[in-house]
Scaffold this active site. Structure first.
Site, PDB file in Angstrom:
ATOM      1  N   MET A   1      58.198-100.393  -8.658  1.00  0.00           N
ATOM      2  CA  MET A   1      57.223-101.276  -9.272  1.00  0.00           C
ATOM      3  C   MET A   1      55.833-100.832  -8.864  1.00  0.00           C
ATOM      4  O   MET A   1      55.559-100.585  -7.695  1.00  0.00           O
ATOM      5  CB  MET A   1      57.481-102.731  -8.863  1.00  0.00           C
ATOM      6  CG  MET A   1      58.856-103.235  -9.277  1.00  0.00           C
ATOM      7  SD  MET A   1      59.111-104.964  -8.866  1.00  0.00           S
ATOM      8  CE  MET A   1      57.996-105.763 -10.032  1.00  0.00           C
ATOM      9  N   SER A   2      54.941-100.723  -9.843  1.00  0.00           N
ATOM     10  CA  SER A   2      53.600-100.196  -9.596  1.00  0.00           C
ATOM     11  C   SER A   2      52.538-101.283  -9.522  1.00  0.00           C
ATOM     12  O   SER A   2      51.398-101.010  -9.157  1.00  0.00           O
ATOM     13  CB  SER A   2      53.218 -99.229 -10.719  1.00  0.00           C
ATOM     14  OG  SER A   2      53.116 -99.936 -11.954  1.00  0.00           O
ATOM     15  N   GLY A   3      52.905-102.504  -9.895  1.00  0.00           N
ATOM     16  CA  GLY A   3      51.912-103.560 -10.009  1.00  0.00           C
ATOM     17  C   GLY A   3      51.389-103.695 -11.419  1.00  0.00           C
ATOM     18  O   GLY A   3      50.501-104.504 -11.687  1.00  0.00           O
ATOM     19  N   CYS A  91      55.317 -85.326  -9.627  1.00  0.00           N
ATOM     20  CA  CYS A  91      55.594 -86.568  -8.913  1.00  0.00           C
ATOM     21  C   CYS A  91      56.934 -87.158  -9.333  1.00  0.00           C
ATOM     22  O   CYS A  91      57.716 -87.612  -8.499  1.00  0.00           O
ATOM     23  CB  CYS A  91      54.465 -87.578  -9.157  1.00  0.00           C
ATOM     24  SG  CYS A  91      54.683 -89.149  -8.292  1.00  0.00           S
ATOM     25  N   CYS A 184      45.846 -91.842  -9.525  1.00  0.00           N
ATOM     26  CA  CYS A 184      45.238 -93.092  -9.070  1.00  0.00           C
ATOM     27  C   CYS A 184      44.093 -92.863  -8.102  1.00  0.00           C
ATOM     28  O   CYS A 184      43.064 -93.523  -8.172  1.00  0.00           O
ATOM     29  CB  CYS A 184      46.305 -93.978  -8.429  1.00  0.00           C
ATOM     30  SG  CYS A 184      46.862 -93.443  -6.797  1.00  0.00           S
TER      31      CYS A 184
END
Length: 355
Positions: A1-3, A91, A184
């Site tokens: 989960m990345s937000g 990634c 990011c």
């Protein structure tokens, strides 16, 4: 989960379907490094709020060292060598479907918010939302990892559907959250070249007209340019675009106009090729294989032919010239919606001769 909204809705859908769900938040960047900017604390808070609403546990896992050594350092090395790498592909291969998956018990699934699908045979397929399909970024993930992965958003045909579901589940904050693009830690308001300049020491040099050989300006370091982009050189009435980079002489070659013939290529040769599945439909044939290919995520799939060169590299020849291929980019191939694999572009072959 990345937000973000995609992984949040994915978790909610899985719980709704009866799965026993646990959220994992990956920390890939050390925020103490002042040269990077990553909103990880806010993202982690958003993950916790979503998981609390869903009444599921959540855990933060630290992959800072893994990311630095397996993704970030290679990315810097490639840019310093004049290439245009794709850290998102790396990634997924090494961190999300590598380090993270290795921490999950073998009798559990990994689920992500990627817009792609798998079928009953474990094949990686494009997502139904054409504009958001992310199978390009998973083109180096091995079949064994995909067998253990669920993509709850793969059948959705619109991002708006996902946002509406987020409101339905009560995730108003993530539903209206600005979507993140790119890496990011670079931040939303920073130029990528400015960020790289903090890590790569390359001098300024001459910008030269490819056609005439005349000096038209100065570049700020070759690592900050890629083939096809605006060169931001102010010389004469033309807008200049990057056509070539000569690392030996530290020269940036430019051409006037975004449709100059030298910006188009007919083929590329790729190294480090990855076939996702042990069985390929026809790639071992000695004759060219017809398929679809992309050299960029946002590019429309293009008809092409695939052949293997004697040195083991793969050659992708497009039916129509492709604008602005660059060494280091990922070239990905599909059979219809089935993502077969990809390689790193090692050579690019011009579509037109300027002689």
């Amino acid at each position: 989960m990345s937000g973000g909204v995609d992984s949040s809705v994915s978790a909610a859908l899985l719980k709704q379907q009866g799965f026993n769900v646990e959220g994992f938040y990956m920390k890939n960047w050390d925020t103490r490094d002042e040269r990077g900017v990553c909103p990880s604390e806010q993202d982690w808070q958003d993950v916790q709020q979503v998981c609390k609403k869903l009444d599921i546990p959540c855990t933060q896992v630290d992959f800072v060292k893994d990311y630095w050594h397996q993704v970030f350092q290679d990315t810097l090395d490639d840019y310093a060598a004049g290439l245009t790498p794709n850290p998102d592909v790396m990634c997924n291969q090494h961190i999300k479907f590598g380090s993270l998956l290795n921490r999950i018990p073998e009798d559990c699934w990994l689920a992500t918010g990627h817009y792609c699908r798998t079928d009953g045979y474990g094949r990686l397929l494009r997502g139904k939302e054409v504009g958001k399909d992310q199978s390009y970024y998973l083109s180096t993930v091995p079949y064994t990892a995909l067998q253990r992965t669920l993509f709850p958003l793969g059948e959705f045909t619109s991002k708006e559907q996902v946002k509406q579901l987020a409101h339905t589940f009560g995730f108003d904050q993530v539903a209206t959250k600005r979507e993140s693009y790119g890496i990011c830690f670079v931040g939303q308001h920073r130029k990528f070249a400015d960020f790289l300049a903090q890590y790569i020491d390359q001098p300024r040099g001459q910008a030269v007209d490819l056609e005439t050989g005349k000096i038209i300006g100065e570049h700020q370091g070759l690592f900050g340019y890629t083939i096809g982009q605006a060169a931001h050189i102010h010389h004469g009435p033309h807008k200049w675009f990057v056509a070539e980079k000569d690392m030996t002489t530290n020269t940036l070659y430019c051409v006037p106009g975004s449709t100059h013939p030298s910006l188009f290529h007919k083929a590329c040769i790729a190294r480090h090729w990855t076939w996702i599945h042990t069985y390929q439909p026809s790639h071992q044939s000695s004759s060219p294989v017809n398929l679809l290919a992309q050299v960029r995520y946002r590019q429309q799939p293009q008809p092409a032919q695939l052949t293997q060169d004697p040195d083991g590299r793969y050659r992708v020849t497009f039916d129509q010239p492709i604008r602005a291929m660059a060494k280091g980019q990922q070239v990905v191939v599909w059979e219809k919606d089935w993502c077969l694999g990809s390689g790193v572009i090692d050579e690019i072959i011009p579509a037109y001769s300027l002689v």
